[in-house]
Design an enzyme around this catalytic site. Structure first.
Site, mmCIF file in Angstrom:
data_model
loop_
_atom_site.group_PDB
_atom_site.id
_atom_site.type_symbol
_atom_site.label_atom_id
_atom_site.label_comp_id
_atom_site.label_asym_id
_atom_site.label_seq_id
_atom_site.Cartn_x
_atom_site.Cartn_y
_atom_site.Cartn_z
ATOM 1 N N GLU A 38 0.832 -1.209 0.000
ATOM 2 C CA GLU A 38 0.000 0.000 0.000
ATOM 3 C C GLU A 38 0.865 1.257 0.000
ATOM 4 O OE1 GLU A 38 -2.563 -3.352 0.983
ATOM 5 O OE2 GLU A 38 -0.576 -2.791 1.679
ATOM 6 N N ASP A 98 1.235 13.144 -14.790
ATOM 7 C CA ASP A 98 0.036 13.430 -15.580
ATOM 8 C C ASP A 98 -0.304 14.919 -15.580
ATOM 9 O OD1 ASP A 98 -2.428 12.774 -17.053
ATOM 10 O OD2 ASP A 98 -3.413 13.355 -15.186
#
Length: 165
Positions: free
Chosen positions: A118, A132
């Site tokens: 995680e 992005d």
């Protein structure tokens, strides 16, 4: 050189993948810290610092994305258990000298399996989000050195990565 005997726990008797059964493991407090970085052009980093990226607050969005990545790890990594997360935080450090952003994720739970994947996913998703949001001005960004820095709890005990101190 000592040869360590490794038992593969993710294969069944037929040699096919399986999810490890953790039902017999004791619950314990667990924590994992993962780190990584994303390098970029100096002008790109300056736009992030100045809040000038057209897509918005790059680090604010990357923070939320990293935490969402923590919550979705079991959907992305086939043999990961879907676990209860008791806490997660993402921190960023601007390294102007080297034109990069350092990323650190801390993930905690109390359970039968750890949170290393995680934490690693959180760093990865945060870095991908930065990419992005900035790719329109800098396609040469490089995501670098994502690694487990530390973990505590569980049967295997505590670990501090000796290669990254």
């Amino acid at each position: 050189m000592d040869k360590e005997i490794v038992e593969f726990t993710h294969f069944n008797e037929a040699g096919r993948s399986k999810m490890v059964d953790v039902s017999e493991k004791k619950s314990s407090e667990r924590m994992a810290i993962a780190r990584g970085a994303i390098s970029m052009k100096k002008a790109t980093l300056q736009k992030i610092i100045d809040g000038q990226m057209k897509k918005g607050d790059v680090l604010g969005v990357a923070q939320v994305a990293g935490i969402m990545g923590v919550k979705r790890t079991a959907d992305l990594i086939p043999m990961c258990h879907n676990i209860f997360i008791s806490g997660s935080d993402i921190n960023f450090q601007i390294d102007e000298e080297n034109s990069r952003i350092l990323i650190e994720a801390v993930v905690k739970n109390t359970g039968q399996t750890g949170v290393e994947m995680e934490a690693l996913t959180a760093v990865s998703v945060a870095a991908l989000t930065i990419y992005d949001m900035c790719k329109a001005v800098d396609k040469e960004m490089t995501i670098e050195a994502i690694y487990l820095a530390k973990k505590t709890g569980g049967k295997s005990g505590d670990f501090i990565n000796p290669n990254h101190q």
